[in-house]
Design an enzyme around this catalytic site. Structure first.
Site, mmCIF file in Angstrom:
data_model
loop_
_atom_site.group_PDB
_atom_site.id
_atom_site.type_symbol
_atom_site.label_atom_id
_atom_site.label_comp_id
_atom_site.label_asym_id
_atom_site.label_seq_id
_atom_site.Cartn_x
_atom_site.Cartn_y
_atom_site.Cartn_z
ATOM 1 N N LYS A 9 0.829 -1.156 -0.028
ATOM 2 C CA LYS A 9 -0.005 -0.029 -0.067
ATOM 3 C C LYS A 9 0.944 1.300 -0.135
ATOM 4 O O LYS A 9 2.015 1.158 0.206
ATOM 5 C CB LYS A 9 -0.899 -0.057 1.297
ATOM 6 C CG LYS A 9 -1.826 -1.235 1.349
ATOM 7 C CD LYS A 9 -2.760 -1.207 2.597
ATOM 8 C CE LYS A 9 -3.492 -2.366 2.663
ATOM 9 N NZ LYS A 9 -4.388 -2.537 3.994
ATOM 10 N N PHE A 57 -15.395 2.509 7.471
ATOM 11 C CA PHE A 57 -13.772 2.945 6.958
ATOM 12 C C PHE A 57 -13.803 2.814 5.644
ATOM 13 O O PHE A 57 -12.608 2.881 4.894
ATOM 14 C CB PHE A 57 -12.880 1.903 7.804
ATOM 15 C CG PHE A 57 -13.107 0.259 7.772
ATOM 16 C CD1 PHE A 57 -12.666 -0.430 6.693
ATOM 17 C CD2 PHE A 57 -14.104 -0.190 8.670
ATOM 18 C CE1 PHE A 57 -12.743 -1.514 6.375
ATOM 19 C CE2 PHE A 57 -14.088 -1.363 8.278
ATOM 20 C CZ PHE A 57 -13.739 -2.427 7.515
ATOM 21 N N ARG A 85 -0.996 -14.480 3.605
ATOM 22 C CA ARG A 85 -1.717 -14.148 4.789
ATOM 23 C C ARG A 85 -0.965 -14.151 6.091
ATOM 24 O O ARG A 85 -0.896 -13.491 7.007
ATOM 25 C CB ARG A 85 -3.070 -14.614 4.857
ATOM 26 C CG ARG A 85 -4.042 -14.387 3.833
ATOM 27 C CD ARG A 85 -4.587 -13.041 3.935
ATOM 28 N NE ARG A 85 -5.747 -12.613 4.890
ATOM 29 C CZ ARG A 85 -6.347 -11.655 5.063
ATOM 30 N NH1 ARG A 85 -6.598 -10.804 3.947
ATOM 31 N NH2 ARG A 85 -7.415 -11.966 5.959
ATOM 32 N N THR A 91 -4.845 -8.108 10.613
ATOM 33 C CA THR A 91 -5.438 -6.612 10.111
ATOM 34 C C THR A 91 -4.837 -5.598 10.981
ATOM 35 O O THR A 91 -4.283 -4.535 10.638
ATOM 36 C CB THR A 91 -6.830 -6.888 9.919
ATOM 37 O OG1 THR A 91 -7.077 -7.885 9.094
ATOM 38 C CG2 THR A 91 -7.086 -5.598 9.498
ATOM 39 N N ARG A 102 3.202 -6.957 9.125
ATOM 40 C CA ARG A 102 2.476 -5.878 9.927
ATOM 41 C C ARG A 102 2.976 -5.754 11.287
ATOM 42 O O ARG A 102 3.052 -4.788 12.093
ATOM 43 C CB ARG A 102 0.748 -6.451 9.931
ATOM 44 C CG ARG A 102 0.504 -5.922 8.539
ATOM 45 C CD ARG A 102 -1.047 -6.429 8.449
ATOM 46 N NE ARG A 102 -1.738 -5.920 7.086
ATOM 47 C CZ ARG A 102 -2.978 -6.580 6.737
ATOM 48 N NH1 ARG A 102 -3.598 -7.495 7.462
ATOM 49 N NH2 ARG A 102 -3.551 -6.027 5.635
ATOM 50 N N ASN A 112 -1.372 -0.315 7.295
ATOM 51 C CA ASN A 112 -0.929 -1.706 7.764
ATOM 52 C C ASN A 112 -0.076 -2.183 6.330
ATOM 53 O O ASN A 112 -0.038 -3.606 6.518
ATOM 54 C CB ASN A 112 -1.681 -2.655 8.126
ATOM 55 C CG ASN A 112 -3.000 -2.907 7.290
ATOM 56 O OD1 ASN A 112 -3.067 -2.475 6.056
ATOM 57 N ND2 ASN A 112 -4.046 -3.520 7.651
ATOM 58 N N HIS A 115 -1.659 -5.343 1.224
ATOM 59 C CA HIS A 115 -2.888 -6.109 1.098
ATOM 60 C C HIS A 115 -2.534 -7.691 0.758
ATOM 61 O O HIS A 115 -1.593 -7.846 -0.054
ATOM 62 C CB HIS A 115 -3.856 -5.676 0.145
ATOM 63 C CG HIS A 115 -4.927 -6.428 -0.228
ATOM 64 N ND1 HIS A 115 -6.172 -6.479 0.391
ATOM 65 C CD2 HIS A 115 -5.057 -7.215 -1.331
ATOM 66 C CE1 HIS A 115 -6.876 -7.301 -0.034
ATOM 67 N NE2 HIS A 115 -6.315 -7.861 -1.278
ATOM 68 N N GLU A 126 -9.384 -9.572 -7.718
ATOM 69 C CA GLU A 126 -8.216 -8.643 -7.201
ATOM 70 C C GLU A 126 -7.458 -8.612 -8.428
ATOM 71 O O GLU A 126 -7.009 -7.628 -8.960
ATOM 72 C CB GLU A 126 -7.750 -8.693 -5.984
ATOM 73 C CG GLU A 126 -8.829 -8.546 -4.891
ATOM 74 C CD GLU A 126 -8.493 -9.092 -3.612
ATOM 75 O OE1 GLU A 126 -9.216 -8.933 -2.486
ATOM 76 O OE2 GLU A 126 -7.404 -9.624 -3.297
#
Ligand code: CDP
Ligand code: MG
Length: 147
Positions: A9, A57, A85, A91, A102, A112, A115, A126
């Protein structure tokens, strides 16, 4: 073989963490098959987070990921979705264990850093939101049988 969509991100790109983050998936033995630095359009950002539409959010995360360049990637491997993951971590930064991306680098939401797709259907959606078929490479890594 499974494919997953991973996206560093804007906070990860701004903080100079592309190399550090990519290294972790390489270390795990996953295979990178497509990657690009791109600033998502508002449309792409909304599509990407469509499952969160209506949540408090939603607007913030759409603005966030369309505000500056992201590093979009497709990785391939056995159980690639779950492996990624696990490397990414929980998260919420306060819940993410040290040793995860993270857990090691994130301090608060929504910043964070990365993704990762949460299942095969979201991965497919995606990936299609960010990549065209001609952008994928196909190659073998001789090390693969040892991983
Ligand atoms: O990214 P992940 O799949 O772990 O979490 P998500 O539940 O799909 O949420 C997407 C993103 O929205 C998170 O990665 C956070 O950046 C952000 N978020 C937030 O800012 N506040 C929340 N309460 C939940 C998520
Ligand atoms: Mg998610």
């Amino acid at each position: 073989m499974e494919r997953t969509f991973l996206m560093i991100k804007p906070d990860g790109v701004q903080r100079g963490l592309i190399g550090e983050i990519v290294k972790r998936f390489e270390n795990k033995g996953m295979k990178l098959i497509a990657a690009k630095l791109i600033q998502p359009t508002l449309e792409q950002a909304k599509n990407h987070y469509i499952e969160h539409e209506g949540k408090p959010f939603f607007a913030e995360i759409v603005d966030f990921i369309s505000s500056a360049p992201v590093f979009a990637m497709v990785w391939e491997g056995q159980d690639a979705i779950t492996l990624a993951r696990n490397l990414i971590g929980k998260t919420k930064a306060v819940d993410a264990m040290p040793g995860t991306i993270r857990g090691d680098f994130a301090a608060r939401n929504p910043f964070n850093l990365i993704h990762g797709s949460d299942g095969p259907d979201s991965a497919q959606r995606e990936i299609a939101n960010f990549f065209e078929p001609h952008e994928f490479t196909s190659y073998d890594k001789d090390i693969q049988p040892w991983i």
